[in-house]
Design a protein around this motif. Structure first.
Motif, PDB file in Angstrom:
ATOM      1  N   VAL A  26       8.068  23.142  21.267  1.00 12.45           N
ATOM      2  CA  VAL A  26       7.333  21.894  21.519  1.00 12.45           C
ATOM      3  C   VAL A  26       8.396  21.147  22.678  1.00 12.45           C
ATOM      4  CG1 VAL A  26       6.965  19.589  20.787  1.00 12.45           C
ATOM      5  CG2 VAL A  26       7.005  21.485  18.952  1.00 12.45           C
ATOM      6  N   GLN A  55       4.200  26.083  11.760  1.00 16.78           N
ATOM      7  CA  GLN A  55       5.228  25.107  11.859  1.00 16.78           C
ATOM      8  C   GLN A  55       5.578  24.396  10.362  1.00 16.78           C
ATOM      9  OE1 GLN A  55       7.624  24.306  13.589  1.00 16.78           O
ATOM     10  NE2 GLN A  55       7.540  22.291  14.617  1.00 16.78           N
ATOM     11  N   THR A 103      11.113  10.259  18.919  1.00 16.61           N
ATOM     12  CA  THR A 103      12.122  11.052  19.701  1.00 16.61           C
ATOM     13  C   THR A 103      12.714  10.488  20.738  1.00 16.61           C
ATOM     14  OG1 THR A 103      10.762  13.146  19.066  1.00 16.61           O
ATOM     15  CG2 THR A 103      12.444  13.355  20.668  1.00 16.61           C
ATOM     16  N   GLY A 154       3.130  10.640  11.789  1.00 23.35           N
ATOM     17  CA  GLY A 154       1.604  10.319  12.110  1.00 23.35           C
ATOM     18  C   GLY A 154       0.843  11.755  11.761  1.00 23.35           C
ATOM     19  N   ASN A 155       1.538  12.783  12.415  1.00 22.22           N
ATOM     20  CA  ASN A 155       0.991  14.106  12.350  1.00 22.22           C
ATOM     21  C   ASN A 155       1.176  14.799  10.857  1.00 22.22           C
ATOM     22  OD1 ASN A 155      -0.304  14.621  14.986  1.00 22.22           O
ATOM     23  ND2 ASN A 155       1.845  14.652  15.518  1.00 22.22           N
ATOM     24  N   ASN A 176      -0.022  10.079  17.815  1.00 21.69           N
ATOM     25  CA  ASN A 176       0.933  10.635  16.986  1.00 21.69           C
ATOM     26  C   ASN A 176       1.517  12.009  17.638  1.00 21.69           C
ATOM     27  OD1 ASN A 176      -1.672   9.892  14.417  1.00 21.69           O
ATOM     28  ND2 ASN A 176       0.446   8.932  14.721  1.00 21.69           N
ATOM     29  N   ALA A 235       3.475  11.615  20.423  1.00 21.80           N
ATOM     30  CA  ALA A 235       3.762  11.341  21.763  1.00 21.80           C
ATOM     31  C   ALA A 235       5.207  11.444  22.182  1.00 21.80           C
ATOM     32  CB  ALA A 235       2.925  10.239  22.066  1.00 21.80           C
ATOM     33  N   ARG A 244      -0.326  17.498  16.286  1.00 19.70           N
ATOM     34  CA  ARG A 244       0.438  17.913  17.459  1.00 19.70           C
ATOM     35  C   ARG A 244       1.531  18.650  16.859  1.00 19.70           C
ATOM     36  NH1 ARG A 244       4.256  15.986  21.397  1.00 19.70           N
ATOM     37  NH2 ARG A 244       3.529  17.313  23.406  1.00 19.70           N
ATOM     38  N   ASN A 269       8.917  19.189  10.535  1.00 18.56           N
ATOM     39  CA  ASN A 269       9.032  19.098  11.741  1.00 18.56           C
ATOM     40  C   ASN A 269       7.971  18.359  12.869  1.00 18.56           C
ATOM     41  OD1 ASN A 269      11.507  20.428  11.940  1.00 18.56           O
ATOM     42  ND2 ASN A 269      10.705  22.318  11.948  1.00 18.56           N
TER      43      ASN A 269
HETATM   44  N1  LIG Z   1      13.351  17.812  14.319  1.00 22.26           N
HETATM   45  C1  LIG Z   1      12.071  18.302  14.908  1.00 22.26           C
HETATM   46  N2  LIG Z   1      11.784  19.700  15.097  1.00 22.26           N
HETATM   47  C2  LIG Z   1      10.541  20.360  15.639  1.00 22.26           C
HETATM   48  N3  LIG Z   1       9.791  19.327  16.192  1.00 22.26           N
HETATM   49  C3  LIG Z   1       9.965  18.050  16.439  1.00 22.26           C
HETATM   50  C4  LIG Z   1      11.038  17.491  15.537  1.00 22.26           C
HETATM   51  N4  LIG Z   1      11.037  16.031  15.801  1.00 22.26           N
HETATM   52  C5  LIG Z   1       9.822  15.938  16.537  1.00 22.26           C
HETATM   53  N5  LIG Z   1       9.383  16.974  16.884  1.00 22.26           N
HETATM   54  C6  LIG Z   1       8.134  17.004  17.675  1.00 22.26           C
HETATM   55  O1  LIG Z   1       8.076  16.412  18.798  1.00 22.26           O
HETATM   56  C7  LIG Z   1       6.964  15.793  18.868  1.00 22.26           C
HETATM   57  C8  LIG Z   1       7.250  14.257  19.012  1.00 22.26           C
HETATM   58  O2  LIG Z   1       7.354  13.716  17.877  1.00 22.26           O
HETATM   59  P1  LIG Z   1       7.791  12.103  17.701  1.00 22.26           P
HETATM   60  O3  LIG Z   1       7.980  12.179  16.157  1.00 22.26           O
HETATM   61  O4  LIG Z   1       8.557  11.692  18.532  1.00 22.26           O
HETATM   62  O5  LIG Z   1       6.309  11.553  17.706  1.00 22.26           O
HETATM   63  P2  LIG Z   1       5.759  10.127  17.586  1.00 22.26           P
HETATM   64  O6  LIG Z   1       5.503   9.469  18.898  1.00 22.26           O
HETATM   65  O7  LIG Z   1       7.005   8.997  16.990  1.00 22.26           O
HETATM   66  O8  LIG Z   1       4.425   9.863  16.631  1.00 22.26           O
HETATM   67  P3  LIG Z   1       4.188   9.077  15.403  1.00 22.26           P
HETATM   68  O9  LIG Z   1       3.152   8.262  15.800  1.00 22.26           O
HETATM   69  O10 LIG Z   1       3.312  10.335  14.632  1.00 22.26           O
HETATM   70  O11 LIG Z   1       5.072   8.757  14.761  1.00 22.26           O
HETATM   71  C9  LIG Z   1       5.840  16.187  18.044  1.00 22.26           C
HETATM   72  O12 LIG Z   1       5.129  17.204  18.337  1.00 22.26           O
HETATM   73  C10 LIG Z   1       6.828  16.739  17.136  1.00 22.26           C
HETATM   74  O13 LIG Z   1       6.258  17.738  15.950  1.00 22.26           O
END
Ligand SMILES: Nc1ncnc2c1ncn2[C@@H]1O[C@H](COP(=O)(O)OP(=O)(O)OP(=O)(O)O)[C@@H](O)[C@H]1O
Ligand SMILES: [Mg+2]
Length: 496
Positions: free
Chosen positions: A17, A391, A45, A399-400, A39, A41, A385, A395
């Motif tokens: 990813v 997966q 992170t 939202g996902n 979700n 995006a 996503r 991880n």
């Molecule tokens: N620890 C991890 N290991 C592997 N993939 C991860 C990890 N943390 C986040 N990801 C991936 O990184 C991407 C961004 O995730 P992130 O949690 O930042 O999204 P978000 O914008 O906060 O979404 P949401 O609105 O669903 O909370 C996603 O595809 C997620 O699956």
């Protein structure tokens, strides 16, 4: 204008990813800055990198003009950066005061804690955020809104200049949200900056000065809130126009499938009766805490019911065992999906097909290919996503994960599907897709029960609406007669 924070060209990869690709973000002093996007995006992170929980792969961070390396949460706290996670990080068995000073206990000397000083200092900070509870109260006794206040107080006790709030309003009532909004305005007046993550655009417009939009791990843009409207933000997030927000499908309504009579469960559920027919969407409106979730949990057999009768397709259900409910043809997407719906250590495929065992079996054998097919279909439709169906659920972004739980139940073919807040924390694109899937299910004759705290969603999707308040049914409205005002009238009407 002077910058408080500048993140420049941030990259972050996880196995399979690319979570962030050269993302930049700047925050001004005393600014409320919304961070939005679908979700996955990359919002959480990016904020975890800023708060020292994750290490970035590339990019630079400038704090008050100086380049800094944020390699731990302690370092972030020293700089004045605090994060309030979606799942609050508290020790429920410690008091408010103890939680505030965890890890930096106020001491008389090496051996003795200074209780008096702990209480006094805790009071200063709880007062500043307007939290009106005794600081000796255990956190487990507080509401989510109050526990959030404790976290804000904690941030202030660290002298935070920037407070990150990751979807703070997702489990709050409208009133609690208003209180939080007032607190954010007060912090802003004191010169504290806020990063505010939310999927609710009305909140973004109510509170934010500027908005940064992420799409697929990339920066889609940063705009002043006053210069844009909802459509602009949706287009930036989704990359296309989204019309027709509540795509209600008209289908013939059949016989009564689920019927509940005189259900009682503790104080929260008092003499609740209703029916729902094949092809019908029955909406449950009410304030958070009205007893809607408790009603569903009791009839599904998760919580104990004291009395009442339940029939599915004319057959009596004892209401004591979820397995019995599932066998009878009920499906249930719970409100707290992390705790009740998802097995974090299992893969997206395993979670999705867990409840749909029959559909994925060929001659009573688990068929991996079929499972992958079904899972892939939902991954595509709901835009889950993930680098692949294998997966691990833990991880995925918040939202996902929710989308997976919803997929799990949509993939079964229940007679009645109960959805508790199905689109909370879900981005706009997937929200519409879930509504479309609900329509497809009713067309196949499934009866759908939907609880939602978003009144427009209830009004937009339901054939009939039941209004609950303080544990009992206050009234019922047909699709034609239901309006926002009528629902509110029923909620606040005195009990008959
Ligand atoms: N620890 C991890 N290991 C592997 N993939 C991860 C990890 N943390 C986040 N990801 C991936 O990184 C991407 C961004 O995730 P992130 O949690 O930042 O999204 P978000 O914008 O906060 O979404 P949401 O609105 O669903 O909370 C996603 O595809 C997620 O699956
Ligand atoms: Mg997130």
């Amino acid at each position: 204008m002077q910058q408080l924070l500048y993140m420049e060209g941030i990259d972050k990869n996880f196995p399979g990813v690319r979570a962030l690709k050269s993302v930049s973000l700047d925050i001004r002093p005393g600014e409320v800055h919304a961070l939005i996007g679908e979700n996955g995006a990359g919002k959480s992170t990016l904020m975890k990198i800023l708060s020292g929980a994750y290490k970035k792969d590339a990019g630079r961070i400038f704090w008050q003009g100086q380049e800094v390396e944020i390699d731990s949460t302690t370092r972030a706290a020293e700089l004045g950066i605090s994060i309030i996670y979606q799942e609050l990080n508290q020790m429920p068995n410690l008091s408010v005061a103890e939680n505030l000073f965890v890890g930096r206990e106020r001491r008389k000397n090496r051996f003795l804690l200074d209780h008096k000083r702990t209480l006094e200092e805790a009071q200063v900070f709880t007062r500043r955020v307007g939290l009106d509870v005794d600081v000796r109260t255990l956190c487990s006794e507080l509401s989510i809104a109050q526990r959030q206040m404790v976290e804000v107080a904690k941030a202030l006790s660290y002298n935070a200049r920037l407070i990150i709030m990751d979807e703070p309003t997702s489990s709050l009532t409208d009133r609690e949200t208003d209180i939080l909004m007032d607190l954010i305005r007060k912090l802003k007046d004191e010169g504290v900056s806020i990063v505010f993550i939310s999927h609710k655009l009305n909140e973004v417009f109510a509170i934010a000065d500027r908005v940064t939009v992420l799409r697929d791990g990339e920066l889609a843009g940063c705009v002043e809130t006053k210069d844009c409207d909802e459509e602009t933000l949706i287009r930036m997030m989704v990359g296309r126009e989204l019309t027709d927000l509540f795509p209600k499908k008209e289908v013939p309504i059949g016989d009564v499938t689920l019927s509940v009579e005189g259900l009682n469960a503790g104080k929260a559920v008092q003499n609740v009766s209703f029916t729902v027919r094949a092809g019908e969407i029955l909406g449950f409106a009410g304030l958070v805490g009205a007893g809607r979730s408790e009603t569903m949990r009791a009839l599904f057999g998760i919580d104990r019911m004291d009395s009442g009768k339940i029939w599915v397709d004319g057959k009596v259900l004892s209401g004591h065992q979820p397995t019995e409910a599932i066998e009878a043809g009920l499906g249930f997407v719970p409100e707290d999906r992390k705790l009740q719906g998802l097995i974090l250590g299992m893969t997206v495929r395993e979670n999705t097909t867990l409840a749909a065992m029959e559909e994925t079996k060929v001659n009573h054998m688990v068929n991996r290919k079929k499972e992958v097919e079904i899972t892939q279909e939902y991954v595509d439709r709901l835009g889950i996503r993930t680098p692949g169906v294998e997966q691990k659920a833990m991880n995925l972004s918040g939202g996902n994960q929710q989308k997976v739980v919803i997929a799990k139940w949509l993939a079964t073919d229940p007679k009645v599907l109960i959805l508790d807040e199905p689109t909370r924390g879900i981005d706009v694109g997937a929200k519409k897709e879930i509504h479309l899937l609900m329509g497809e299910m009713t067309a196949r004759g499934v009866a759908v029960v939907m609880i939602s705290s978003e009144l427009p969603e209830v009004l937009g999707m339901s054939d009939r609406i039941i209004v609950m308040h303080e544990g009992s049914v206050r009234g019922e409205l047909s699709r034609e007669e239901a309006t926002q005002e009528r629902v509110m009238e029923l909620i606040f009407s005195t009990k008959v």
